[in-house]
Design an enzyme around this catalytic site. Structure first.
Site, PDB file in Angstrom:
ATOM      1  N   HIS A 288      -6.140   0.488   2.592  1.00 23.49           N
ATOM      2  CA  HIS A 288      -5.041   0.899   3.467  1.00 23.49           C
ATOM      3  C   HIS A 288      -4.816   2.417   3.423  1.00 23.49           C
ATOM      4  O   HIS A 288      -4.185   2.969   4.332  1.00 23.49           O
ATOM      5  CB  HIS A 288      -3.732   0.228   3.043  1.00 23.49           C
ATOM      6  CG  HIS A 288      -3.450  -1.095   3.688  1.00 23.49           C
ATOM      7  ND1 HIS A 288      -3.416  -1.277   5.051  1.00 23.49           N
ATOM      8  CD2 HIS A 288      -3.147  -2.309   3.150  1.00 23.49           C
ATOM      9  CE1 HIS A 288      -3.096  -2.540   5.318  1.00 23.49           C
ATOM     10  NE2 HIS A 288      -2.939  -3.196   4.177  1.00 23.49           N
TER      11      HIS A 288
ATOM     12  N   GLU B  56       0.792  -1.227   0.000  1.00 21.02           N
ATOM     13  CA  GLU B  56       0.000   0.000   0.000  1.00 21.02           C
ATOM     14  C   GLU B  56       0.827   1.281   0.000  1.00 21.02           C
ATOM     15  O   GLU B  56       0.459   2.244   0.680  1.00 21.02           O
ATOM     16  CB  GLU B  56      -0.938  -0.032   1.202  1.00 21.02           C
ATOM     17  CG  GLU B  56      -0.247   0.043   2.589  1.00 21.02           C
ATOM     18  CD  GLU B  56       0.143  -1.313   3.192  1.00 21.02           C
ATOM     19  OE1 GLU B  56       0.337  -2.269   2.418  1.00 21.02           O
ATOM     20  OE2 GLU B  56       0.261  -1.397   4.416  1.00 21.02           O
TER      21      GLU B  56
ATOM     22  N   TYR C 114      -4.577 -10.553   9.909  1.00 20.82           N
ATOM     23  CA  TYR C 114      -5.539 -10.216   8.858  1.00 20.82           C
ATOM     24  C   TYR C 114      -6.931 -10.738   9.197  1.00 20.82           C
ATOM     25  O   TYR C 114      -7.903  -9.990   9.267  1.00 20.82           O
ATOM     26  CB  TYR C 114      -5.117 -10.843   7.519  1.00 20.82           C
ATOM     27  CG  TYR C 114      -3.900 -10.239   6.874  1.00 20.82           C
ATOM     28  CD1 TYR C 114      -2.622 -10.530   7.345  1.00 20.82           C
ATOM     29  CD2 TYR C 114      -4.012  -9.401   5.775  1.00 20.82           C
ATOM     30  CE1 TYR C 114      -1.497 -10.004   6.738  1.00 20.82           C
ATOM     31  CE2 TYR C 114      -2.891  -8.860   5.156  1.00 20.82           C
ATOM     32  CZ  TYR C 114      -1.638  -9.158   5.644  1.00 20.82           C
ATOM     33  OH  TYR C 114      -0.538  -8.625   5.043  1.00 20.82           O
TER      34      TYR C 114
ATOM     35  N   HIS D 206      -8.048  -4.006  -1.306  1.00 23.39           N
ATOM     36  CA  HIS D 206      -7.324  -4.096  -0.035  1.00 23.39           C
ATOM     37  C   HIS D 206      -6.277  -2.974   0.079  1.00 23.39           C
ATOM     38  O   HIS D 206      -6.260  -2.224   1.062  1.00 23.39           O
ATOM     39  CB  HIS D 206      -6.671  -5.471   0.069  1.00 23.39           C
ATOM     40  CG  HIS D 206      -5.855  -5.681   1.305  1.00 23.39           C
ATOM     41  ND1 HIS D 206      -6.350  -6.319   2.418  1.00 23.39           N
ATOM     42  CD2 HIS D 206      -4.582  -5.336   1.606  1.00 23.39           C
ATOM     43  CE1 HIS D 206      -5.413  -6.346   3.351  1.00 23.39           C
ATOM     44  NE2 HIS D 206      -4.325  -5.767   2.885  1.00 23.39           N
ATOM     45  N   GLU D 207      -5.443  -2.852  -0.935  1.00 25.57           N
ATOM     46  CA  GLU D 207      -4.374  -1.833  -0.855  1.00 25.57           C
ATOM     47  C   GLU D 207      -4.976  -0.430  -0.834  1.00 25.57           C
ATOM     48  O   GLU D 207      -4.487   0.460  -0.130  1.00 25.57           O
ATOM     49  CB  GLU D 207      -3.378  -1.976  -2.010  1.00 25.57           C
ATOM     50  CG  GLU D 207      -2.740  -3.363  -2.159  1.00 25.57           C
ATOM     51  CD  GLU D 207      -2.247  -3.998  -0.865  1.00 25.57           C
ATOM     52  OE1 GLU D 207      -1.907  -3.275   0.074  1.00 25.57           O
ATOM     53  OE2 GLU D 207      -2.224  -5.253  -0.812  1.00 25.57           O
TER      54      GLU D 207
ATOM     55  N   GLU E 292      -3.832  -4.471   9.387  1.00 26.18           N
ATOM     56  CA  GLU E 292      -4.323  -5.451   8.402  1.00 26.18           C
ATOM     57  C   GLU E 292      -5.745  -5.942   8.697  1.00 26.18           C
ATOM     58  O   GLU E 292      -6.516  -6.186   7.773  1.00 26.18           O
ATOM     59  CB  GLU E 292      -3.364  -6.640   8.324  1.00 26.18           C
ATOM     60  CG  GLU E 292      -1.983  -6.294   7.770  1.00 26.18           C
ATOM     61  CD  GLU E 292      -2.014  -5.744   6.347  1.00 26.18           C
ATOM     62  OE1 GLU E 292      -3.056  -5.826   5.659  1.00 26.18           O
ATOM     63  OE2 GLU E 292      -0.969  -5.219   5.921  1.00 26.18           O
TER      64      GLU E 292
ATOM     65  N   ASP F  89       9.110 -10.365  10.268  1.00 25.50           N
ATOM     66  CA  ASP F  89       8.843 -11.172   9.078  1.00 25.50           C
ATOM     67  C   ASP F  89       8.592 -12.637   9.440  1.00 25.50           C
ATOM     68  O   ASP F  89       7.896 -13.352   8.725  1.00 25.50           O
ATOM     69  CB  ASP F  89      10.000 -11.075   8.070  1.00 25.50           C
ATOM     70  CG  ASP F  89      10.017  -9.721   7.370  1.00 25.50           C
ATOM     71  OD1 ASP F  89       8.931  -9.166   7.122  1.00 25.50           O
ATOM     72  OD2 ASP F  89      11.115  -9.212   7.083  1.00 25.50           O
TER      73      ASP F  89
HETATM   74  N1  BES Z   1       0.967  -4.448   3.682  1.00 27.95           N
HETATM   75  C1  BES Z   1       0.689  -5.725   3.138  1.00 27.95           C
HETATM   76  C2  BES Z   1       1.909  -6.428   2.615  1.00 27.95           C
HETATM   77  C3  BES Z   1       2.976  -6.634   3.652  1.00 27.95           C
HETATM   78  C4  BES Z   1       2.690  -7.114   4.904  1.00 27.95           C
HETATM   79  C5  BES Z   1       4.282  -6.361   3.338  1.00 27.95           C
HETATM   80  C6  BES Z   1       3.687  -7.287   5.838  1.00 27.95           C
HETATM   81  C7  BES Z   1       5.281  -6.536   4.276  1.00 27.95           C
HETATM   82  C8  BES Z   1       4.990  -7.007   5.526  1.00 27.95           C
HETATM   83  C9  BES Z   1      -0.362  -5.663   2.040  1.00 27.95           C
HETATM   84  O1  BES Z   1      -1.341  -4.715   2.277  1.00 27.95           O
HETATM   85  C10 BES Z   1      -1.057  -6.978   1.974  1.00 27.95           C
HETATM   86  O2  BES Z   1      -1.645  -7.358   2.956  1.00 27.95           O
HETATM   87  N2  BES Z   1      -1.010  -7.665   0.840  1.00 27.95           N
HETATM   88  C11 BES Z   1      -1.676  -8.931   0.656  1.00 27.95           C
HETATM   89  C12 BES Z   1      -2.929  -8.728  -0.134  1.00 27.95           C
HETATM   90  C13 BES Z   1      -4.186  -9.052   0.488  1.00 27.95           C
HETATM   91  C14 BES Z   1      -5.414  -8.891  -0.341  1.00 27.95           C
HETATM   92  C15 BES Z   1      -4.382  -9.586   1.809  1.00 27.95           C
HETATM   93  C16 BES Z   1      -0.741  -9.820  -0.143  1.00 27.95           C
HETATM   94  O3  BES Z   1       0.352  -9.393  -0.465  1.00 27.95           O
HETATM   95  O4  BES Z   1      -1.103 -10.957  -0.420  1.00 27.95           O
HETATM   96 ZN    ZN Z   2      -2.652  -5.233   3.853  1.00 27.02          ZN
END
Ligand code: BES
Ligand code: ZN
Length: 592
Positions: A290, A262, A374, A286-287, A309, A366
């Site tokens: 955010h 995002e 989520y 989703h993005e 999330e 991580d």
């Molecule tokens: N912000 C996240 C991606 C992220 C999370 C990057 C933690 C680094 C550390 C992003 O908004 C996200 O949740 N992406 C999901 C998409 C979704 C629809 C749940 C993905 O990448 O799958």
């Molecule tokens: Zn997200």
């Protein structure tokens, strides 16, 4: 002295950076960025200032106009990196640090031309969430500190730079070089700093939105995401006026480790969303969401990541309902439930990582990442909404956004605010169990629909020979097919695989959710006809959401384990460092 964020050397008694000025020289040959970061404090400050760095080579530090100042680097911490301590003289308003990034900087992936669609030019992209901004810029790398920024990025002529900011002009910058300028006037947490450089073109989608991609993919990207303005309007209905001026998107090369990120004013997206039928645009919803839940009001540290999330998943599903109805929304929750159960299972021996309010001292964020913040988070938000009713919850959301605009908050601050605005609601939904107990509370909301029940019932009859009819299959949307596949037993026979492939035409699917769900089933069944397609996907795509289950499913048989190891050896140089780590973890858990 107090360090409020376990993932940062930031000291709350020290001055906060208000604004960053960046000069970044991108050197593809050496895979390094030559950087100068100037930190502005707004007021005159003095004394010690601790910054986060990781892998940065510090060249010098100075107060502009006054000269060099003392600095020192602390011991290397495997998770945090090294503290850079500057000693600021009296009356300091800004300080600048000259540095070089490391070729191994976790925030950056440097791609050879062969790893791009056009195969003509190299590509660079950043991914700073969770705590990788410090491998790109020396900074107070905690969301507690928000900064506005401006940047000048110099790149080889012919390439284009984009950032999580508005464009502020570009000009030639010496022989063979071109400079792009950017401005982000609103304060953002450093995990939202973002940069990409490559052969890029854009297409306008609406007066406030365009999509960027390599020339080879920009037309299909523009088609896939044509509905974005409609989504922005729907999201504004939920949360109020879009606060970031423009909403642009960038489609990255396939090694991008996430589905979407995002980055404000420039959402980064995986090219696996280009299914050709707009079936994966929930990631854009989703993005986009955010932009409010996260970028406007974010977590004070990764221990409160669910605020970011969980709210966003709730919002994403709400946008889905407004656009496509309650049946589509229920399917979204069902896919989420599937992901949640998978994560709860993965962390069954680490129950402390299944609570929403995390304690992450000494834990790499991580490694704590999963679908739990989520999906468990979204269920808590949905439970609160059900408890107080949609209308009151809607008003609450607006007040919440107003109260905490452009700040970063803790779970405790959130609870205090809910208790003020919706007294008794937290207790009524049993919020404590979500926040502090492992697993999913039994009282969590359940999302059902007629179609979801039918799909579940049909999948449950698989073992006893129940099969969908050609008419049923023909009428399924991609989401319905995906939910059906997710509800099938994890261990099917090779004959079952042959039936599925033949009747559902799975091998050639352009929708990666469906393709990877299928290939995971086939891998677990040791189904050899799928091996070439598995190899193709794993060689090309670096999205961790796909690598984890697919490499995981290859762990069940000696032959598939050998295949996985062979593919990983060939593919890993092309993977992002984060993806490589995840796959290594999966392979290490294989039986010997
Ligand atoms: N912000 C996240 C991606 C992220 C999370 C990057 C933690 C680094 C550390 C992003 O908004 C996200 O949740 N992406 C999901 C998409 C979704 C629809 C749940 C993905 O990448 O799958
Ligand atoms: Zn997200």
């Amino acid at each position: 002295m107090h360090r409020p964020d376990p993932h940062s050397f930031y000291e709350s008694s020290q001055p906060k950076t208000r604004r960053l000025r960046l000069k970044l020289g991108v050197d593809f040959g050496r895979k390094r960025i030559e950087g100068e970061a100037t930190l502005e404090f707004g007021d005159a400050v003095q004394g010690e200032l601790d910054l986060d760095t990781k892998g940065l080579e510090i060249l010098s530090a100075k107060v502009p106009g006054q000269g060099p100042i003392p600095w020192s680097l602390g011991e290397e911490d495997a998770i945090l990196g090294r503290r850079l301590r500057l000693t600021l003289p009296a009356d300091t308003r800004e300080v600048s640090v000259q540095y070089l990034t490391s070729p191994e900087a976790m925030a950056l992936q440097w791609l050879d031309p062969a790893q791009t669609e056009g195969k003509q030019a190299p590509f660079l992209f950043s991914q700073c969430q969770q705590i990788h901004a410090r491998t790109l810029v020396p900074c107070q790398d905690t969301p507690v500190v928000r900064v506005s920024y401006q940047a000048e990025v110099t790149v080889p002529e012919g390439l284009t730079a984009v950032m999580s900011a508005g464009p502020a002009g570009d000009a030639p910058a010496g022989p063979g070089r071109h400079a792009f300028r950017f401005a982000m006037p609103q304060p953002i947490p450093t995990y939202l700093l973002a940069l990409a450089v490559g052969r890029l073109e854009s297409r306008d989608l609406s007066p406030r939105s365009r999509v960027w991609a390599e020339p080879e993919t920009v037309a299909s990207a523009a088609w896939e995401f044509a509905g974005v303005e409609d989504m922005i309007v729907k999201a504004e209905g939920l949360f109020g006026a879009y606060p970031w001026d423009r909403y642009d998107m960038l489609v990255l090369p396939p090694s991008f480790p996430y589905g979407g990120m995002e980055n404000p004013r420039m959402t980064f997206l995986t090219p696996t969303l280009l299914a050709g039928d707009r079936s994966l645009v929930d990631v854009v919803a989703h993005e986009l969401a955010h932009s409010w839940t996260g970028n406007l009001v974010t977590n004070a540290s990764m221990e409160h990541f669910w605020l970011n999330e969980g709210f966003t998943v709730w919002a994403e599903r709400r946008i889905l309902r407004i656009l496509h109805g309650t049946e589509a929304e229920a399917l979204g929750w069902a896919m989420g439930q599937n992901a949640l159960e998978e994560s709860l299972d993965r962390f069954k021996d680490e129950p402390h990582l299944t609570v929403l309010r995390l304690h992450l001292e000494g834990i790499d964020p991580d490694d704590a990442f999963s679908s739990i913040p989520y999906e468990k988070g979204a269920r808590l938000v949905a439970a609160l909404e059900r408890e107080v009713g949609e209308e009151r919850f809607h008003r609450f959301l607006r007040d919440y956004m107003d109260a905490f605009r452009f700040t970063s908050i803790t779970t405790e601050q959130f609870c205090t605010f809910v208790e003020q605005q919706l007294p008794g609601a937290l207790a009524a939904v049993g919020a404590d169990a979500y926040l502090h107990q492992p697993g999913l509370p039994e009282t969590a909301p359940v999302f059902r629909s007629g179609q979801l029940d039918r799909l579940s019932a049909l999948a449950e009859r698989w073992a006893e020979g129940g099969r969908p009819t050609p008419d049923q299959i023909g009428a399924w949307t991609p989401a319905e097919l995906l939910v059906y596949l997710q509800k099938l037993p994890r261990q099917v026979t090779q004959a079952d695989c042959a039936w599925l492939d033949q009747h559902l035409a799975l091998m050639g699917r352009g929708n990666y959710e469906i393709l990877v769900e299928w290939l995971s089933l086939a891998a677990a069944a040791d189904y050899e006809p799928a091996f070439p397609r598995i190899r193709e996907v794993l060689m090309k795509v670096g999205r961790m959401k796909y690598l984890r289950p697919l490499y995981g499913a290859l762990g069940g048989h000696a032959r598939t384990r050998a295949l996985a190891r062979e593919i990983f050896a060939a593919a890993s140089p092309g993977y992002h460092g984060l993806s490589r780590r995840v796959v290594q973890g999966v392979l290490e858990k294989y039986p010997a």
